[in-house]
Design a protein around this motif. Structure first.
Motif, PDB file in Angstrom:
ATOM      1  N   UNK A  78      48.861 -21.077  -9.758  1.00  0.00           N
ATOM      2  CA  UNK A  78      47.623 -20.321  -9.573  1.00  0.00           C
ATOM      3  C   UNK A  78      47.465 -19.277 -10.673  1.00  0.00           C
ATOM      4  N   UNK A  79      46.228 -18.860 -10.914  1.00  0.00           N
ATOM      5  CA  UNK A  79      45.963 -17.820 -11.908  1.00  0.00           C
ATOM      6  C   UNK A  79      46.473 -16.486 -11.368  1.00  0.00           C
ATOM      7  N   UNK A  80      47.421 -15.923 -12.089  1.00  0.00           N
ATOM      8  CA  UNK A  80      47.969 -14.617 -11.742  1.00  0.00           C
ATOM      9  C   UNK A  80      47.147 -13.514 -12.388  1.00  0.00           C
ATOM     10  N   UNK A  81      46.742 -13.773 -13.624  1.00  0.00           N
ATOM     11  CA  UNK A  81      45.973 -12.788 -14.387  1.00  0.00           C
ATOM     12  C   UNK A  81      44.986 -13.527 -15.275  1.00  0.00           C
ATOM     13  N   UNK A  82      43.768 -12.974 -15.401  1.00  0.00           N
ATOM     14  CA  UNK A  82      42.760 -13.602 -16.251  1.00  0.00           C
ATOM     15  C   UNK A  82      42.033 -12.545 -17.070  1.00  0.00           C
ATOM     16  N   UNK A  83      41.554 -12.978 -18.220  1.00  0.00           N
ATOM     17  CA  UNK A  83      40.650 -12.196 -19.062  1.00  0.00           C
ATOM     18  C   UNK A  83      39.648 -13.188 -19.651  1.00  0.00           C
ATOM     19  N   UNK A  84      38.362 -12.921 -19.424  1.00  0.00           N
ATOM     20  CA  UNK A  84      37.280 -13.721 -19.995  1.00  0.00           C
ATOM     21  C   UNK A  84      36.431 -12.757 -20.809  1.00  0.00           C
ATOM     22  N   UNK A  85      36.456 -12.910 -22.134  1.00  0.00           N
ATOM     23  CA  UNK A  85      35.837 -11.933 -23.020  1.00  0.00           C
ATOM     24  C   UNK A  85      34.741 -12.573 -23.857  1.00  0.00           C
ATOM     25  N   UNK A  86      33.519 -12.125 -23.673  1.00  0.00           N
ATOM     26  CA  UNK A  86      32.404 -12.561 -24.516  1.00  0.00           C
ATOM     27  C   UNK A  86      32.364 -11.598 -25.680  1.00  0.00           C
ATOM     28  N   UNK A  87      32.521 -12.127 -26.896  1.00  0.00           N
ATOM     29  CA  UNK A  87      32.634 -11.249 -28.059  1.00  0.00           C
ATOM     30  C   UNK A  87      32.057 -11.902 -29.305  1.00  0.00           C
ATOM     31  N   UNK A  88      31.779 -11.071 -30.290  1.00  0.00           N
ATOM     32  CA  UNK A  88      31.369 -11.550 -31.610  1.00  0.00           C
ATOM     33  C   UNK A  88      32.616 -12.136 -32.264  1.00  0.00           C
ATOM     34  N   UNK A  89      32.510 -13.378 -32.766  1.00  0.00           N
ATOM     35  CA  UNK A  89      33.680 -13.991 -33.398  1.00  0.00           C
ATOM     36  C   UNK A  89      33.534 -14.122 -34.911  1.00  0.00           C
ATOM     37  N   UNK A  90      32.303 -14.051 -35.424  1.00  0.00           N
ATOM     38  CA  UNK A  90      32.065 -14.066 -36.870  1.00  0.00           C
ATOM     39  C   UNK A  90      30.996 -13.030 -37.165  1.00  0.00           C
ATOM     40  N   UNK A  91      31.295 -12.050 -37.998  1.00  0.00           N
ATOM     41  CA  UNK A  91      32.562 -11.814 -38.685  1.00  0.00           C
ATOM     42  C   UNK A  91      33.556 -11.137 -37.749  1.00  0.00           C
ATOM     43  N   UNK A  92      34.831 -11.150 -38.137  1.00  0.00           N
ATOM     44  CA  UNK A  92      35.843 -10.419 -37.367  1.00  0.00           C
ATOM     45  C   UNK A  92      35.617  -8.932 -37.618  1.00  0.00           C
ATOM     46  N   UNK A  93      35.418  -8.184 -36.520  1.00  0.00           N
ATOM     47  CA  UNK A  93      35.075  -6.763 -36.676  1.00  0.00           C
ATOM     48  C   UNK A  93      35.898  -5.835 -35.793  1.00  0.00           C
ATOM     49  N   UNK A  94      36.951  -6.300 -35.183  1.00  0.00           N
ATOM     50  CA  UNK A  94      37.812  -5.441 -34.386  1.00  0.00           C
ATOM     51  C   UNK A  94      37.499  -5.502 -32.899  1.00  0.00           C
ATOM     52  N   UNK A  95      38.478  -5.138 -32.093  1.00  0.00           N
ATOM     53  CA  UNK A  95      38.415  -5.286 -30.639  1.00  0.00           C
ATOM     54  C   UNK A  95      37.257  -4.516 -30.008  1.00  0.00           C
ATOM     55  N   UNK A  96      37.045  -3.282 -30.414  1.00  0.00           N
ATOM     56  CA  UNK A  96      35.958  -2.496 -29.812  1.00  0.00           C
ATOM     57  C   UNK A  96      34.596  -2.993 -30.277  1.00  0.00           C
ATOM     58  N   UNK A  97      34.431  -3.194 -31.570  1.00  0.00           N
ATOM     59  CA  UNK A  97      33.122  -3.555 -32.103  1.00  0.00           C
ATOM     60  C   UNK A  97      32.693  -4.972 -31.733  1.00  0.00           C
ATOM     61  N   UNK A  98      33.652  -5.893 -31.552  1.00  0.00           N
ATOM     62  CA  UNK A  98      33.268  -7.271 -31.237  1.00  0.00           C
ATOM     63  C   UNK A  98      32.941  -7.475 -29.755  1.00  0.00           C
ATOM     64  N   UNK A  99      33.282  -6.495 -28.933  1.00  0.00           N
ATOM     65  CA  UNK A  99      33.124  -6.608 -27.477  1.00  0.00           C
ATOM     66  C   UNK A  99      31.658  -6.603 -27.048  1.00  0.00           C
TER      67      UNK A  99
END
Length: 167
Positions: A78-99
């Motif tokens: 079973x899924x113990x932990x999940x993360x589903x993240x919709x983010x900008x993938x191009x260009x790569x711009x960092x965790x905060x900015x792509x979120x």
């Protein structure tokens, strides 16, 4: 009388075959996106964990985005932990900015946690502010990969930007 909402206690792993078939018209191949975890590359999958990025059709406001998925499984599958993240993938711009938006159930209620970050649905939470993953609120509705796709698709269909106040 209002019906009491309940949160899931056991979640099944994403069925990638079904996901690819059901959402194929929303998944895109980009020549300038070569992430190792791309759905079109050698993404990571083991009996304990999966990490995969589904590149999505280009959004008129957010640009080239993807749904980044991490699921960790318990000893019973079973899924113990999940993360589903919709983010900008191009260009790569960092965790905060792509979120753009994301959902997860990694615990955020350790002693000393700022009360503004603890949700009524702990540990299920929704990072709902584009560009600011630190903010989160209750997550009653998105607990599976399919639910994350269903949440994002209307934004792709209509071309509307994801609003800060969305649930």
């Amino acid at each position: 009388m209002t019906q009491q909402r309940t949160l899931p206690t056991q979640l099944l792993p994403a069925n990638l075959g079904n996901i690819f078939r059901k959402y194929e018209k929303w998944i895109e191949v980009y020549q300038n996106f070569r992430d190792k975890n791309s759905a079109h590359g050698d993404f990571f999958k083991s009996p304990k964990r999966i990490e995969i990025i589904f590149p999505l059709k280009e959004h008129p406001v957010h640009g080239i985005t993807g749904l980044h998925v991490i699921e960790r499984y318990d000893d019973h599958g079973y899924v113990r932990e999940y993360q589903y993240m919709w983010k900008v993938i191009v260009p790569k711009i960092g965790v905060q900015l792509n979120h753009i938006s994301s959902w997860g159930n990694e615990p955020h209620n350790a002693p000393g946690t700022n009360p503004k970050f603890i949700t009524d649905t702990e540990p299920h939470h929704h990072h709902h502010v584009p560009g600011d993953r630190s903010q989160r609120k209750e997550n009653w509705d998105v607990h599976t990969l399919e639910q994350a796709f269903e949440f994002i698709i209307p934004f792709l269909e209509l071309g509307d930007p994801y609003p800060v106040s969305n649930s």
